[in-house]
Design an enzyme around this catalytic site. Structure first.
Site, PDB file in Angstrom:
ATOM      1  N   GLY A   1       0.830  -1.213   0.000  1.00 50.87           N
ATOM      2  CA  GLY A   1       0.000   0.000   0.000  1.00 50.87           C
ATOM      3  C   GLY A   1       0.854   1.249   0.000  1.00 50.87           C
ATOM      4  O   GLY A   1       0.435   2.309   0.472  1.00 50.87           O
TER       5      GLY A   1
ATOM      6  N   GLY B   1      -1.496   7.308   1.100  1.00 51.86           N
ATOM      7  CA  GLY B   1      -1.928   7.344   2.492  1.00 51.86           C
ATOM      8  C   GLY B   1      -0.892   6.874   3.508  1.00 51.86           C
ATOM      9  O   GLY B   1       0.263   7.325   3.500  1.00 51.86           O
TER      10      GLY B   1
ATOM     11  N   ASP C   1      -1.323  -7.258  -7.124  1.00 48.35           N
ATOM     12  CA  ASP C   1      -2.720  -7.111  -6.715  1.00 48.35           C
ATOM     13  C   ASP C   1      -3.003  -8.129  -5.613  1.00 48.35           C
ATOM     14  O   ASP C   1      -3.135  -9.335  -5.873  1.00 48.35           O
ATOM     15  CB  ASP C   1      -3.628  -7.353  -7.923  1.00 48.35           C
ATOM     16  N   LEU C   2      -3.113  -7.644  -4.390  1.00 52.67           N
ATOM     17  CA  LEU C   2      -3.250  -8.544  -3.229  1.00 52.67           C
ATOM     18  C   LEU C   2      -4.640  -9.156  -3.095  1.00 52.67           C
ATOM     19  O   LEU C   2      -4.881  -9.928  -2.174  1.00 52.67           O
ATOM     20  CB  LEU C   2      -2.875  -7.795  -1.954  1.00 52.67           C
TER      21      LEU C   2
ATOM     22  N   GLY D   1      -5.027  -1.777   2.076  1.00 56.04           N
ATOM     23  CA  GLY D   1      -6.390  -2.127   2.470  1.00 56.04           C
ATOM     24  C   GLY D   1      -7.384  -1.236   1.764  1.00 56.04           C
ATOM     25  O   GLY D   1      -7.026  -0.177   1.234  1.00 56.04           O
TER      26      GLY D   1
ATOM     27  N   SER E   1      -7.637  -1.586  12.444  1.00 55.44           N
ATOM     28  CA  SER E   1      -8.484  -0.386  12.424  1.00 55.44           C
ATOM     29  C   SER E   1      -9.280  -0.300  13.718  1.00 55.44           C
ATOM     30  O   SER E   1      -9.541  -1.316  14.370  1.00 55.44           O
ATOM     31  CB  SER E   1      -9.467  -0.492  11.245  1.00 55.44           C
TER      32      SER E   1
ATOM     33  N   TYR F   1     -15.991  -4.696   6.316  1.00 54.86           N
ATOM     34  CA  TYR F   1     -14.701  -4.046   6.641  1.00 54.86           C
ATOM     35  C   TYR F   1     -14.333  -4.294   8.106  1.00 54.86           C
ATOM     36  O   TYR F   1     -13.224  -4.735   8.409  1.00 54.86           O
ATOM     37  CB  TYR F   1     -14.803  -2.548   6.344  1.00 54.86           C
TER      38      TYR F   1
HETATM   39  P1  NAI Z   1      -5.281   4.701   0.824  1.00 59.15           P
HETATM   40  O1  NAI Z   1      -6.437   4.417  -0.068  1.00 59.15           O
HETATM   41  O2  NAI Z   1      -4.734   6.074   0.865  1.00 59.15           O
HETATM   42  O3  NAI Z   1      -4.090   3.669   0.515  1.00 59.15           O
HETATM   43  C1  NAI Z   1      -4.298   2.307   0.352  1.00 59.15           C
HETATM   44  C2  NAI Z   1      -3.286   1.759  -0.637  1.00 59.15           C
HETATM   45  O4  NAI Z   1      -3.533   0.348  -0.782  1.00 59.15           O
HETATM   46  C3  NAI Z   1      -3.411   2.376  -2.040  1.00 59.15           C
HETATM   47  O5  NAI Z   1      -2.154   2.814  -2.516  1.00 59.15           O
HETATM   48  C4  NAI Z   1      -3.975   1.257  -2.873  1.00 59.15           C
HETATM   49  O6  NAI Z   1      -3.564   1.282  -4.240  1.00 59.15           O
HETATM   50  C5  NAI Z   1      -3.445   0.018  -2.147  1.00 59.15           C
HETATM   51  N1  NAI Z   1      -4.249  -1.137  -2.513  1.00 59.15           N
HETATM   52  C6  NAI Z   1      -5.600  -1.194  -2.607  1.00 59.15           C
HETATM   53  N2  NAI Z   1      -5.986  -2.384  -3.091  1.00 59.15           N
HETATM   54  C7  NAI Z   1      -4.863  -3.086  -3.309  1.00 59.15           C
HETATM   55  C8  NAI Z   1      -4.613  -4.378  -3.843  1.00 59.15           C
HETATM   56  N3  NAI Z   1      -5.604  -5.166  -4.270  1.00 59.15           N
HETATM   57  N4  NAI Z   1      -3.328  -4.804  -3.933  1.00 59.15           N
HETATM   58  C9  NAI Z   1      -2.311  -3.990  -3.543  1.00 59.15           C
HETATM   59  N5  NAI Z   1      -2.487  -2.760  -3.032  1.00 59.15           N
HETATM   60  C10 NAI Z   1      -3.745  -2.308  -2.943  1.00 59.15           C
HETATM   61  O7  NAI Z   1      -5.787   4.245   2.268  1.00 59.15           O
HETATM   62  P2  NAI Z   1      -5.147   4.350   3.730  1.00 59.15           P
HETATM   63  O8  NAI Z   1      -6.124   5.061   4.563  1.00 59.15           O
HETATM   64  O9  NAI Z   1      -3.748   4.778   3.693  1.00 59.15           O
HETATM   65  O10 NAI Z   1      -5.219   2.812   4.146  1.00 59.15           O
HETATM   66  C11 NAI Z   1      -4.091   2.070   4.596  1.00 59.15           C
HETATM   67  C12 NAI Z   1      -4.564   1.068   5.627  1.00 59.15           C
HETATM   68  O11 NAI Z   1      -5.053   1.749   6.766  1.00 59.15           O
HETATM   69  C13 NAI Z   1      -5.709   0.159   5.162  1.00 59.15           C
HETATM   70  O12 NAI Z   1      -5.466  -1.165   5.601  1.00 59.15           O
HETATM   71  C14 NAI Z   1      -6.907   0.748   5.860  1.00 59.15           C
HETATM   72  O13 NAI Z   1      -7.922  -0.216   6.055  1.00 59.15           O
HETATM   73  C15 NAI Z   1      -6.298   1.211   7.153  1.00 59.15           C
HETATM   74  N6  NAI Z   1      -7.046   2.199   7.921  1.00 59.15           N
HETATM   75  C16 NAI Z   1      -7.274   3.442   7.409  1.00 59.15           C
HETATM   76  C17 NAI Z   1      -7.975   4.357   8.153  1.00 59.15           C
HETATM   77  C18 NAI Z   1      -8.254   5.732   7.659  1.00 59.15           C
HETATM   78  O14 NAI Z   1      -9.021   6.472   8.325  1.00 59.15           O
HETATM   79  N7  NAI Z   1      -7.694   6.182   6.550  1.00 59.15           N
HETATM   80  C19 NAI Z   1      -8.466   4.032   9.498  1.00 59.15           C
HETATM   81  C20 NAI Z   1      -8.141   2.699   9.948  1.00 59.15           C
HETATM   82  C21 NAI Z   1      -7.455   1.833   9.168  1.00 59.15           C
END
Ligand code: NAI
Length: 260
Positions: free
Chosen positions: A17, A21, A50-51, A80, A120, A154
């Site tokens: 990821g 983010g 692609d996970l 995620g 989360s 989720y």
């Molecule tokens: P984001 O959307 O900014 O980044 C997520 C990254 O994961 C993206 O670069 C995306 O391309 C990648 N990704 C998505 N599907 C994928 C796949 N199939 N294979 C490989 N990579 C893939 O989101 P964020 O917020 O940075 O999320 C990171 C983690 O934090 C996630 O696990 C999310 O569930 C968790 N999280 C986020 C919160 C929030 O408020 N933003 C709160 C709690 C947990």
């Protein structure tokens, strides 16, 4: 010299990821501290994988093995999504677990191996019991079928991830191999994921009410990166099996005394 660089031996970190983010902020922080980072994502990463699919998970292992020369010091399973349906289960749970277990052999050559996943605050929200059981003990195909019809997918994937970590941390494969295995549970973090959810006022209201943050929030991803870096760093030699809530007090607001 950058912050903390003087106390850290250069290490090799895998961050999934890493294109956005929390993953992007973590990769950047680790690089600033002088470490090698192998980023993995769907795009804009050293390893494209692609996970959500078995083939993609295999590509991750292959790509990281090649890029690292066969040894990594820490794995951060950050990737995620929060979208309706089975993709969320495939990525958040199976993607994260394949990342951790698939890269475990590469950690065995490190003097200070560490693994951290991103759970989360929703890991303590209401969940779907049938889906939780299938994630932890069933076949992926059956779990994905349930995820197509279950309500809180989720939250259930994040509860399952934290529980998987708790179940495995003290086993021979992990503690027995000297690998601390932990999770960070963020509250609301200003990323693309949250922005997409907040685009809908009703969803925004539901999310803010469901994860109250008395200490303040949402916060910037670098705050989560700091904790991830510590948990994945040499400094963390003694904490394992934990989910650390970085949530402005949301876990306490939701669960009160019930944990202790
Ligand atoms: P984001 O959307 O900014 O980044 C997520 C990254 O994961 C993206 O670069 C995306 O391309 C990648 N990704 C998505 N599907 C994928 C796949 N199939 N294979 C490989 N990579 C893939 O989101 P964020 O917020 O940075 O999320 C990171 C983690 O934090 C996630 O696990 C999310 O569930 C968790 N999280 C986020 C919160 C929030 O408020 N933003 C709160 C709690 C947990």
């Amino acid at each position: 010299m950058m912050n903390n660089a003087s106390t850290d031996t250069p290490r090799t970190y895998v961050v999934t990821g890493s294109a956005s983010g929390i993953g992007q902020a973590t990769a950047q922080l680790l690089k600033e501290r002088g470490h090698r980072v192998i980023g993995a994502d769907l795009h804009d990463a050293e390893v494209i994988a692609d996970l959500s699919t078995a083939d993609g998970r295999a590509s991750l292992i292959e790509g990281v093995t090649e890029a690292s020369g066969g040894r990594v010091d820490a794995v951060l399973a950050v990737a995620g999504v929060d979208i309706a349906g089975p993709a969320t289960a495939a990525i958040n749970y199976y993607g994260a677990i394949s990342t951790m277990t698939g890269l475990r052999p590469l950690l065995l050559n490190s003097p200070a191996p560490r693994v951290v996943a991103v759970s989360s605050i929703t890991s303590v929200h209401p969940y779907d019991e049938e889906l939780l059981d299938l994630l932890l003990d069933g076949e992926e195909a059956a779990a994905l079928r349930r995820a197509a019809v279950a309500g809180p997918v989720y939250a259930t994937t994040k509860r399952a991830l934290s529980r998987w970590i708790r179940r495995h941390a003290i086993t021979p494969d992990w503690a027995g191999a000297g690998i601390p295995l932990n999770a960070v549970a963020p509250g609301l973090v200003r990323t693309e994921l949250l922005k997409r959810l907040f685009d809908d006022p009703g969803t925004r209201q539901r999310i803010e009410a469901g994860s109250p943050m008395p200490l303040g929030g949402p916060y910037e991803p670098v705050a989560a990166a700091e904790l991830l870096a510590w948990l994945a760093g040499e400094q963390n030699g003694h904490m394992t099996g934990q989910t650390i809530f970085l949530d402005g007090g949301a876990d306490v607001a939701l669960r009160g005394d019930s944990t202790w």
